[in-house]
Design an enzyme around this catalytic site. Structure first.
Site, mmCIF file in Angstrom:
data_model
loop_
_atom_site.group_PDB
_atom_site.id
_atom_site.type_symbol
_atom_site.label_atom_id
_atom_site.label_comp_id
_atom_site.label_asym_id
_atom_site.label_seq_id
_atom_site.Cartn_x
_atom_site.Cartn_y
_atom_site.Cartn_z
ATOM 1 C CB SER A 89 -8.669 1.839 5.593
ATOM 2 O OG SER A 89 -9.059 3.177 5.757
ATOM 3 C CB SER B 133 -7.349 4.472 2.906
ATOM 4 O OG SER B 133 -6.741 3.683 3.908
ATOM 5 C CE LYS C 94 -3.847 2.033 2.645
ATOM 6 N NZ LYS C 94 -4.779 1.824 3.781
#
Length: 486
Positions: free
Chosen positions: A194, A170, A95
Site C-alpha cells: 500500500s 491504500s 492517512k
C-alpha cells in the site's frame, strides 16, 4: 510568492518558480533560515488543495484552522530564535486510517461517521515532534483493503500523470497529494503493497520499512506482522528525511530495529555503494498474473543501469510460489474479519470488505494458525536463499497505472480481489518476510507515465536500499519530471 515570480532561496537552495517546487529538505532549510515562513508554506499548499483536490481526490478532510494555527505557532518559534526541530514548519498530512486527536478519522468507509477518539497514533506523534504541520487527512479505501482508493462519499484518488487512472492504494491519497504538489512528502502504511503501489503509479519514492522500524502502537497487535508505516516522497533524500522523523520504538513496542550506524537515514544517502550483488526475478507467484511490456522494460532498464554502476546483477528465481497465495488470502481475510465494526454498520460495508470478513469468519483457529506458520516458514526459506544478495530487484507492479474503477467489481468481490492480485503480484511477499522494500520511479513510458521498480533489502537494512536508490537517482534523476497540473 506569486505563481509567476521567482526567488533564490539561500546558497544551497535553487531558484524556484513556486514554493511547491522545493523539496521537503529545501523547505525545511528555507524555514530554518527565515527565507520562507511556515505560514507562507501552509497557505500556499492550502490554496493548491482547494484548487486541485477535486481533480486528484487526495484529501478527504482539510484541517484549515488547525494548520494555520500550527503554522503561526511554528513561525513564532522561528522569530524567537529557539532551537528548531528537523522538519520544523513543513507541511504534511495523515492517512485517514491513522487516529488523530485533533481531526476525525473516516477509515475510508461510509458504514459509520468519521470517528474522533481523542488519540494520536505513535507515528502521528513522531511527525508532530519532528515539527511537521498536518494539513488534514489523505484518502484511503475502506479500511485500507484494496489497492485502489475510492473512498465512500469522496472522489476517487487519481494519479496526476493521467487523471483517468487510479492513484493506487491504500495510500492512494498520500501518493496523489505528493505527486500533484499538494504536499512535499507524506506518511503511508503498507500491509501488502500500500506504499509501493501508489508510489509506482504516481512517480514517487515509496519505502515499506522493516517490521519494527516504525512503531505501530498503540492499536496494531502485530499478530500477522504484515502492516508497517513508511514515507512517500519525490526524492530519495526526502524519503530518508521523513523516515528519520517517523522511525523508532515507543515504550509500547516489543519489536524494533536498531538505528542506522550512519546516525541517520539521510546521512546514509551520501555513502555511494560499490560492487553490490543483486538478485532479480520477474516471474510472479500469483497464478494468471502477466507482466506488461512496460513493466518488463522498467525491470530491464533498472538491471542495465545497475550493471553500469558496477553492481553484479544475476537472475535468482524466488521461492515464493503459488502455494503461498491462498495462505496469504486466509491471513488477510481474518485481519478484516477481526475489525471491531458495529453490528448495525455491517450491512453498509463495501462488497469487498463484507466478502473478506465473511471469508475470514469461515476459517477455524487451526486454519489461521496453519496459514500464519506456513507463511512464516516460506519467508524464512526466502530469507535464507537471498541472504547472499545485498538487494533483490523486481518490477513493482505487473501493470502500468489502470483506469479508475477497472479493478473494482462490487457485483463480484472475489473477482475484484483476483484483479488486485494480478495487478500487484510482487509486493505482498515482503510484508510476510518483514523486509524493507521500496519503489522508485526510474522508468517512464513514451506517454510519460511512471513505472516503478522494486528493490528489496535484508531485514532491518533500509540503509543499503536508500544508498542504492540515491545512486540510481543521481545517475538518472527524476525530480524534474512534473505532471501537467503541477
Amino acid at each position: 510568492m506569486s505563481p509567476a515570480g521567482q526567488r533564490r532561496l539561500g546558497s544551497n537552495v535553487r531558484v524556484v518558480s513556486d514554493l511547491h517546487d522545493l523539496t521537503l529538505l529545501e523547505q525545511a532549510a528555507a524555514v530554518r533560515s527565515g527565507e520562507v515562513s511556515p505560514v507562507e508554506l501552509v497557505n500556499h499548499y492550502l490554496e493548491r488543495i482547494d484548487r486541485l483536490n477535486d481533480d486528484v481526490g487526495a484529501f478527504v478532510f482539510v484541517a484549515v484552522d488547525q494548520a494555520r494555527a500550527a503554522a503561526r505557532s511554528a513561525e513564532g518559534a522561528v522569530i524567537a530564535g529557539v532551537e528548531l526541530r528537523p522538519l520544523h514548519g513543513v507541511p504534511t498530512a495523515i492517512k485517514d486510517l491513522y487516529l488523530t486527536a485533533d481531526m476525525p478519522t473516516g477509515f475510508g468507509t461510509g458504514a459509520f461517521p468519521p470517528q474522533e477518539l481523542g488519540i494520536d497514533e505513535a507515528v502521528v506523534t513522531k511527525l508532530r515532534d519532528a515539527g511537521m504541520i498536518s494539513l488534514g487527512k489523505t484518502a484511503t479505501p475502506e479500511f485500507g483493503a484494496p489497492c485502489y482508493t475510492e473512498p465512500e462519499g469522496h472522489p476517487p484518488a487519481r494519479t496526476p500523470w493521467d487523471l483517468t487512472c487510479s492513484a493506487g492504494g491504500s495510500s492512494g491519497g498520500a501518493g496523489a497529494a505528493v505527486a500533484a504538489g499538494l504536499l512535499p512528502a507524506a506518511p503511508g502504511s503498507d500491509g501488502g503493497g500500500s506504499i509501493r503501489i501508489p508510489s509506482s503509479v504516481n512517480g514517487l519514492v515509496g519505502l515499506k520499512t522493516s517490521r519494527g522500524r516504525i512503531s505501530v502502537a498503540p492499536l496494531d497487535s502485530e499478530i500477522s506482522g504484515l502492516g508497517v508505516h513508511g514515507p512517500l516522497a519525490r526524492t530519495v533524500r526526502d524519503a530518508a528525511a521523513l523516515l528519520d522523523a517517523m522511525a523508532g520504538p515507543t515504550t509500547m513496542d516489543w519489536i524494533w530495529q536498531a538505528p542506522p550506524r550512519s546516525g541517520s537515514f539521510l546521512a546514509a544517502c551520501d555513502d555511494e555503494p560499490r560492487g553490490l550483488r543483486i538478485g532479480r526475478y520477474i516471474t510472479p507467484a500469483v497464478p494468471g498474473a502477466e507482466v506488461h511490456s512496460d513493466c518488463e522494460a522498467a525491470y530491464e532498464h533498472a538491471s542495465a543501469l545497475l550493471e553500469q554502476l558496477s553492481h553484479h546483477v544475476e537472475d535468482h528465481p524466488t521461492t515464493f510460489g503459488p502455494e503461498i497465495i491462498p495462505l496469504f488470502e486466509d491471513l488477510w481475510s481474518v485481519e478484516f474479519a477481526s475489525l471491531p465494526i458495529p453490528a448495525d454498520a455491517e450491512d453498509k460495508l463495501r462488497p469487498l470488505t463484507a466478502w473478506l470478513r465473511e471469508r475470514g469468519r469461515s476459517l477455524s483457529a487451526l486454519e489461521l494458525y496453519h496459514a500464519l506458520g506456513s507463511l512464516r516458514s516460506s519467508a524464512r526459506d526466502e530469507l535464507n536463499r537471498t541472504a547472499v544478495y545485498d538487494a533483490v530487484l523486481t518490477p513493482t507492479l505487473a501493470q502500468p497505472p489502470v483506469k479508475v474503477g477497472s479493478l473494482r467489481d462490487d457485483a463480484d468481490p472475489a473477482r475484484d480481489f483476483e484483479n488486485q492480485k494480478r495487478f500487484t503480484p510482487f509486493t505482498a511477499p515482503y510484508n510476510l518476510s518483514g523486509q524493507p522494500a521500496m519503489s522508485i520511479p526510474l522508468h517512464w513510458t513514451d506517454d510519460q507515465v511512471p513505472i516503478g521498480i522494486q528493490l528489496i533489502g535484508r531485514p532491518g537494512d533500509e540503509v543499503t536500499l536508500l544508498r542504492l536508490a540515491a545512486q540510481l537517482e543521481a545517475a538518472e534523476p527524476w525530480e524534474h519530471r512534473k505532471p501537467a497540473c503541477w
